[in-house]
Design a protein around this motif. Structure first.
Motif, PDB file in Angstrom:
ATOM      1  N   GLU A 107     -10.759 -21.104 -32.801  1.00 18.90           N
ATOM      2  CA  GLU A 107     -11.423 -22.175 -33.550  1.00 18.90           C
ATOM      3  C   GLU A 107     -11.184 -23.512 -32.873  1.00 18.90           C
ATOM      4  O   GLU A 107     -10.047 -23.927 -32.700  1.00 18.90           O
ATOM      5  CB  GLU A 107     -10.888 -22.210 -34.987  1.00 18.90           C
ATOM      6  CG  GLU A 107     -11.559 -23.194 -35.879  1.00 18.90           C
ATOM      7  CD  GLU A 107     -13.038 -22.929 -36.048  1.00 18.90           C
ATOM      8  OE1 GLU A 107     -13.812 -23.875 -35.862  1.00 18.90           O
ATOM      9  OE2 GLU A 107     -13.420 -21.784 -36.337  1.00 18.90           O
ATOM     10  N   SER A 108     -12.255 -24.173 -32.468  1.00 14.91           N
ATOM     11  CA  SER A 108     -12.099 -25.434 -31.726  1.00 14.91           C
ATOM     12  C   SER A 108     -12.384 -26.665 -32.573  1.00 14.91           C
ATOM     13  O   SER A 108     -12.269 -27.783 -32.089  1.00 14.91           O
ATOM     14  CB  SER A 108     -13.037 -25.430 -30.512  1.00 14.91           C
ATOM     15  OG  SER A 108     -14.379 -25.352 -30.948  1.00 14.91           O
ATOM     16  N   ARG A 109     -12.744 -26.495 -33.835  1.00 12.39           N
ATOM     17  CA  ARG A 109     -13.043 -27.650 -34.688  1.00 12.39           C
ATOM     18  C   ARG A 109     -11.787 -28.444 -34.998  1.00 12.39           C
ATOM     19  O   ARG A 109     -10.706 -27.884 -35.167  1.00 12.39           O
ATOM     20  CB  ARG A 109     -13.655 -27.203 -36.009  1.00 12.39           C
ATOM     21  CG  ARG A 109     -15.076 -26.754 -35.878  1.00 12.39           C
ATOM     22  CD  ARG A 109     -15.649 -26.466 -37.239  1.00 12.39           C
ATOM     23  NE  ARG A 109     -15.556 -25.046 -37.486  1.00 12.39           N
ATOM     24  CZ  ARG A 109     -16.232 -24.410 -38.427  1.00 12.39           C
ATOM     25  NH1 ARG A 109     -17.016 -25.078 -39.226  1.00 12.39           N
ATOM     26  NH2 ARG A 109     -16.111 -23.127 -38.570  1.00 12.39           N
ATOM     27  N   SER A 110     -11.958 -29.740 -35.122  1.00 10.65           N
ATOM     28  CA  SER A 110     -10.838 -30.593 -35.521  1.00 10.65           C
ATOM     29  C   SER A 110     -10.585 -30.407 -37.012  1.00 10.65           C
ATOM     30  O   SER A 110     -11.409 -29.837 -37.731  1.00 10.65           O
ATOM     31  CB  SER A 110     -11.166 -32.055 -35.239  1.00 10.65           C
ATOM     32  OG  SER A 110     -12.166 -32.515 -36.138  1.00 10.65           O
ATOM     33  N   GLN A 111      -9.462 -30.922 -37.474  1.00 10.94           N
ATOM     34  CA  GLN A 111      -9.136 -30.823 -38.898  1.00 10.94           C
ATOM     35  C   GLN A 111     -10.194 -31.531 -39.738  1.00 10.94           C
ATOM     36  O   GLN A 111     -10.604 -31.020 -40.785  1.00 10.94           O
ATOM     37  CB  GLN A 111      -7.765 -31.423 -39.164  1.00 10.94           C
ATOM     38  CG  GLN A 111      -6.645 -30.605 -38.600  1.00 10.94           C
ATOM     39  CD  GLN A 111      -5.290 -31.238 -38.837  1.00 10.94           C
ATOM     40  OE1 GLN A 111      -5.144 -32.111 -39.689  1.00 10.94           O
ATOM     41  NE2 GLN A 111      -4.304 -30.804 -38.081  1.00 10.94           N
ATOM     42  N   GLY A 112     -10.654 -32.672 -39.291  1.00 10.84           N
ATOM     43  CA  GLY A 112     -11.689 -33.410 -40.011  1.00 10.84           C
ATOM     44  C   GLY A 112     -12.988 -32.628 -40.097  1.00 10.84           C
ATOM     45  O   GLY A 112     -13.667 -32.628 -41.129  1.00 10.84           O
ATOM     46  N   GLU A 113     -13.341 -31.948 -39.019  1.00 12.11           N
ATOM     47  CA  GLU A 113     -14.562 -31.130 -39.014  1.00 12.11           C
ATOM     48  C   GLU A 113     -14.413 -29.928 -39.948  1.00 12.11           C
ATOM     49  O   GLU A 113     -15.366 -29.539 -40.620  1.00 12.11           O
ATOM     50  CB  GLU A 113     -14.885 -30.661 -37.599  1.00 12.11           C
ATOM     51  CG  GLU A 113     -15.343 -31.772 -36.680  1.00 12.11           C
ATOM     52  CD  GLU A 113     -15.437 -31.343 -35.222  1.00 12.11           C
ATOM     53  OE1 GLU A 113     -16.247 -31.941 -34.509  1.00 12.11           O
ATOM     54  OE2 GLU A 113     -14.702 -30.412 -34.804  1.00 12.11           O
ATOM     55  N   PHE A 126      -7.836 -33.104 -49.558  1.00  7.02           N
ATOM     56  CA  PHE A 126      -7.804 -31.711 -49.108  1.00  7.02           C
ATOM     57  C   PHE A 126      -6.481 -31.415 -48.419  1.00  7.02           C
ATOM     58  O   PHE A 126      -5.882 -30.359 -48.622  1.00  7.02           O
ATOM     59  CB  PHE A 126      -8.970 -31.401 -48.169  1.00  7.02           C
ATOM     60  CG  PHE A 126      -9.023 -29.947 -47.800  1.00  7.02           C
ATOM     61  CD1 PHE A 126      -9.543 -29.019 -48.679  1.00  7.02           C
ATOM     62  CD2 PHE A 126      -8.529 -29.501 -46.588  1.00  7.02           C
ATOM     63  CE1 PHE A 126      -9.572 -27.667 -48.367  1.00  7.02           C
ATOM     64  CE2 PHE A 126      -8.552 -28.157 -46.258  1.00  7.02           C
ATOM     65  CZ  PHE A 126      -9.081 -27.237 -47.153  1.00  7.02           C
ATOM     66  N   SER A 127      -6.000 -32.350 -47.619  1.00  6.94           N
ATOM     67  CA  SER A 127      -4.735 -32.163 -46.915  1.00  6.94           C
ATOM     68  C   SER A 127      -3.581 -32.010 -47.903  1.00  6.94           C
ATOM     69  O   SER A 127      -2.696 -31.167 -47.706  1.00  6.94           O
ATOM     70  CB  SER A 127      -4.496 -33.353 -45.987  1.00  6.94           C
ATOM     71  OG  SER A 127      -3.293 -33.185 -45.283  1.00  6.94           O
ATOM     72  N   ARG A 128      -3.588 -32.801 -48.972  1.00  2.73           N
ATOM     73  CA  ARG A 128      -2.541 -32.681 -50.000  1.00  2.73           C
ATOM     74  C   ARG A 128      -2.607 -31.313 -50.680  1.00  2.73           C
ATOM     75  O   ARG A 128      -1.578 -30.667 -50.893  1.00  2.73           O
ATOM     76  CB  ARG A 128      -2.670 -33.792 -51.043  1.00  2.73           C
ATOM     77  CG  ARG A 128      -2.134 -35.130 -50.570  1.00  2.73           C
ATOM     78  CD  ARG A 128      -2.025 -36.120 -51.721  1.00  2.73           C
ATOM     79  NE  ARG A 128      -3.303 -36.369 -52.377  1.00  2.73           N
ATOM     80  CZ  ARG A 128      -4.203 -37.251 -51.981  1.00  2.73           C
ATOM     81  NH1 ARG A 128      -3.968 -38.002 -50.920  1.00  2.73           N
ATOM     82  NH2 ARG A 128      -5.322 -37.430 -52.658  1.00  2.73           N
ATOM     83  N   GLY A 135       2.683 -25.039 -48.227  1.00  2.00           N
ATOM     84  CA  GLY A 135       4.003 -25.551 -47.908  1.00  2.00           C
ATOM     85  C   GLY A 135       4.136 -26.102 -46.500  1.00  2.00           C
ATOM     86  O   GLY A 135       5.253 -26.277 -46.001  1.00  2.00           O
ATOM     87  N   GLU A 136       3.021 -26.352 -45.854  1.00  2.00           N
ATOM     88  CA  GLU A 136       3.024 -26.955 -44.522  1.00  2.00           C
ATOM     89  C   GLU A 136       1.717 -27.722 -44.344  1.00  2.00           C
ATOM     90  O   GLU A 136       0.737 -27.475 -45.037  1.00  2.00           O
ATOM     91  CB  GLU A 136       3.193 -25.912 -43.425  1.00  2.00           C
ATOM     92  CG  GLU A 136       2.024 -24.979 -43.253  1.00  2.00           C
ATOM     93  CD  GLU A 136       2.234 -23.958 -42.141  1.00  2.00           C
ATOM     94  OE1 GLU A 136       3.302 -23.958 -41.496  1.00  2.00           O
ATOM     95  OE2 GLU A 136       1.318 -23.164 -41.909  1.00  2.00           O
ATOM     96  N   SER A 137       1.736 -28.644 -43.410  1.00  5.06           N
ATOM     97  CA  SER A 137       0.528 -29.427 -43.155  1.00  5.06           C
ATOM     98  C   SER A 137      -0.473 -28.614 -42.340  1.00  5.06           C
ATOM     99  O   SER A 137      -0.124 -27.596 -41.731  1.00  5.06           O
ATOM    100  CB  SER A 137       0.892 -30.705 -42.396  1.00  5.06           C
ATOM    101  OG  SER A 137       1.326 -30.373 -41.087  1.00  5.06           O
ATOM    102  N   MET A 138      -1.703 -29.098 -42.321  1.00  6.21           N
ATOM    103  CA  MET A 138      -2.711 -28.441 -41.494  1.00  6.21           C
ATOM    104  C   MET A 138      -2.325 -28.542 -40.023  1.00  6.21           C
ATOM    105  O   MET A 138      -2.547 -27.606 -39.253  1.00  6.21           O
ATOM    106  CB  MET A 138      -4.083 -29.079 -41.743  1.00  6.21           C
ATOM    107  CG  MET A 138      -4.603 -28.819 -43.141  1.00  6.21           C
ATOM    108  SD  MET A 138      -6.336 -29.262 -43.435  1.00  6.21           S
ATOM    109  CE  MET A 138      -6.401 -30.959 -42.973  1.00  6.21           C
ATOM    110  N   THR A 139      -1.713 -29.641 -39.631  1.00  4.14           N
ATOM    111  CA  THR A 139      -1.276 -29.827 -38.250  1.00  4.14           C
ATOM    112  C   THR A 139      -0.232 -28.779 -37.871  1.00  4.14           C
ATOM    113  O   THR A 139      -0.279 -28.209 -36.773  1.00  4.14           O
ATOM    114  CB  THR A 139      -0.701 -31.245 -38.052  1.00  4.14           C
ATOM    115  OG1 THR A 139      -1.689 -32.189 -38.431  1.00  4.14           O
ATOM    116  CG2 THR A 139      -0.270 -31.478 -36.628  1.00  4.14           C
ATOM    117  N   ALA A 140       0.706 -28.506 -38.790  1.00  3.15           N
ATOM    118  CA  ALA A 140       1.744 -27.513 -38.513  1.00  3.15           C
ATOM    119  C   ALA A 140       1.139 -26.119 -38.354  1.00  3.15           C
ATOM    120  O   ALA A 140       1.548 -25.348 -37.483  1.00  3.15           O
ATOM    121  CB  ALA A 140       2.786 -27.519 -39.628  1.00  3.15           C
ATOM    122  N   THR A 141       0.145 -25.815 -39.172  1.00  9.10           N
ATOM    123  CA  THR A 141      -0.523 -24.509 -39.053  1.00  9.10           C
ATOM    124  C   THR A 141      -1.212 -24.394 -37.703  1.00  9.10           C
ATOM    125  O   THR A 141      -1.091 -23.377 -37.016  1.00  9.10           O
ATOM    126  CB  THR A 141      -1.558 -24.326 -40.181  1.00  9.10           C
ATOM    127  OG1 THR A 141      -0.899 -24.455 -41.439  1.00  9.10           O
ATOM    128  CG2 THR A 141      -2.225 -22.967 -40.106  1.00  9.10           C
TER     129      THR A 141
END
Length: 176
Positions: A107-113, A126-128, A135-141
């Motif tokens: 998956e190459s989409r950014s978190q915003g996409e 959505f991030s919250r 129990g983890e951020s989208m970045t951590a995943t």
């Protein structure tokens, strides 16, 4: 007098036919409800509808129209099968799809996409929700997926057992 009698007979026959049609439709509807689609089957159909329309925020009326069940039946079935409200189920499915996309190296989409593709106007809200659920951020995943490290458990003990133990096997988005 003959014309009036013919008109009355014709009107009575049309009314009788209309009543028969209404009764047969009513019997068909009641037969469909009496056969009783299992709540898990209804949830499976909701899941397919939501995943096919990820970019939309589906209203209950749209889901009801697509599934052909009453709104009260839909809400009862979702609650019985998952312990979630209809809105909670829609959010859960979108969160699971986001986690699937973020965990994929392909998956190459950014978190915003990803957030936009799921139909959310606010990336922050959505991030919250994502952080509360997993129990983890989208970045951590995403970072874990790129590094190839072992995944964190998808279910987190947040004090609400109904969210932690999903009794409906249909909530997986794997294989889609």
């Amino acid at each position: 007098m003959l014309i009036a009698t013919t008109f009355q007979e014709s009107f009575a026959a049309e009314r009788e036919q209309a009543v028969k049609v209404r009764r047969s439709r009513s019997r068909e509807r009641s037969r469909a409800y009496s056969l009783g689609e299992a709540p898990s089957d209804i949830v499976d159909r909701v899941r397919r509808f939501v995943l096919a329309n990820l970019g939309l925020k589906p209203r209950a009326s749209a889901i009801v129209g697509a599934l052909g069940v009453s709104e009260s039946r839909l809400r009862r079935a979702v609650l019985a099968a998952t312990g979630l409200t209809l809105g909670g189920l829609v959010l859960e499915l979108k969160l699971l799809q986001a986690r699937s996309w973020l965990s994929s190296n392909r998956e190459s989409r950014s978190q915003g996409e990803i957030v936009a593709a799921l139909g959310f106007a606010s990336a922050a809200s959505f991030s919250r929700a994502y952080g509360r659920r997993f129990g983890e951020s989208m970045t951590a995943t995403r970072r874990r997926a790129v590094s190839g490290s072992a995944p964190q458990p998808a279910l987190q003990d947040n004090g609400d057992a109904r969210l932690d133990v999903m009794p409906c096997k249909s909530l997986s988005v794997q294989g889609l």
